[in-house]
Design an enzyme around this catalytic site. Sequence first.
Site, PDB file in Angstrom:
ATOM      1  N   HIS A  73       0.800  -1.081  -0.011  1.00  0.00           N
ATOM      2  CA  HIS A  73       0.082   0.236   0.032  1.00  0.00           C
ATOM      3  C   HIS A  73       0.966   1.316  -0.132  1.00  0.00           C
ATOM      4  CE1 HIS A  73      -3.350   2.536   1.405  1.00  0.00           C
ATOM      5  NE2 HIS A  73      -2.311   3.300   2.135  1.00  0.00           N
ATOM      6  N   GLU A  74       2.011   1.343   0.740  1.00  0.00           N
ATOM      7  CA  GLU A  74       2.844   2.417   0.876  1.00  0.00           C
ATOM      8  C   GLU A  74       3.726   2.590  -0.391  1.00  0.00           C
ATOM      9  OE1 GLU A  74       2.138   4.499   3.084  1.00  0.00           O
ATOM     10  OE2 GLU A  74       0.907   3.303   4.568  1.00  0.00           O
TER      11      GLU A  74
ATOM     12  N   HIS B 126       1.617   4.320  -2.889  1.00  0.00           N
ATOM     13  CA  HIS B 126       1.393   5.927  -2.713  1.00  0.00           C
ATOM     14  C   HIS B 126       2.618   6.501  -3.328  1.00  0.00           C
ATOM     15  CE1 HIS B 126      -1.905   6.806  -0.224  1.00  0.00           C
ATOM     16  NE2 HIS B 126      -1.255   6.288   0.875  1.00  0.00           N
TER      17      HIS B 126
ATOM     18  N   GLU C  27      -6.185   7.175  -1.087  1.00  0.00           N
ATOM     19  CA  GLU C  27      -6.136   5.977  -0.428  1.00  0.00           C
ATOM     20  C   GLU C  27      -6.784   4.835  -1.063  1.00  0.00           C
ATOM     21  OE1 GLU C  27      -4.458   5.242   2.408  1.00  0.00           O
ATOM     22  OE2 GLU C  27      -3.920   7.372   2.161  1.00  0.00           O
TER      23      GLU C  27
END
Length: 298
Positions: A146-147, A150, A223
């Site tokens: 997930h990071e 980003h 997100e």
Amino acid sequence: MLRIVLFLLTNLAVVLVAGIVLSLLGVGSTHGAGNTLQLGNLLVMCFVFGSVGSLISLLMSKWMAKRTMGVQLIENPRSGEERWLLDTVADLAQRAGIKMPEVGIFPSYQSNAFATGWNRNDALVAVSSGLLQRMNKDEVRAVLAHEVGHVANGDMVTLALIQGVVNAFVMFFSRIIGNFVDRVIFKNEEGPGIAYYVTSIIADIVLGILASAIVMAFSRHREFRADEAGAALAGRAAMISALRALQREHEVPDQMPAEMTAMAITTGKLEGFTLAQLFMSHPPLEKRIAHLQSLQIA
């Protein structure tokens, strides 16, 4: 105390850099004869201050995150867990098409993680000690994915640009309102008076609050995109499992500083729909899980 010092240093840097840029551009006074606004000069000044502030915050983001969060970088792994973290981030970064970010751990009982950095090839990915203690490896890998998502999506840069534009327009319109009150209501034609400054400050606060809803809407959107990236890199089931693990911890006090919450994987839980949700940097976890369940990703 450290956060206050960093805040003051950042604002000092903004004033110095903005002043130099305005001098180079030859921007003069924002007020002319009869206390009229020079809209061209005002617009340039607002965009310079708004953009410079966001860009300096972006450039300093990794440095500040390390210090405010107490991040311990993993440079020479001292355990199998640290070696696994480095290898996992390296694999995810390669698959996402970005250079290897710095990897670190920050002390926090709450399960959380964040990514920051001024560009996708010079980033930092950090996880909390609590996350490593209570999530299994598949879930930790999903959080890291997930990071990394980003970073690969360029979310930090885009958010800084949006924040800069929003800051500029808030400054611009608040000073127009201040000038209107000063000239029309208080009949002041001898340059900006106390009514101009007081009204501008009040308008800055009110418009800033309203405009932050725009920035937070983008933050919530990113997100969902990062969750999609996490599901693509680590598997949808693992990403959903990680979000459910975060959901179970919604009673744990949030220990992330306010300036870091937009970069975290979660900011806690808010029941039902309230006006406050318009100003949340993250969507409710149940909505993120439902979104992932609707995707055609293995």
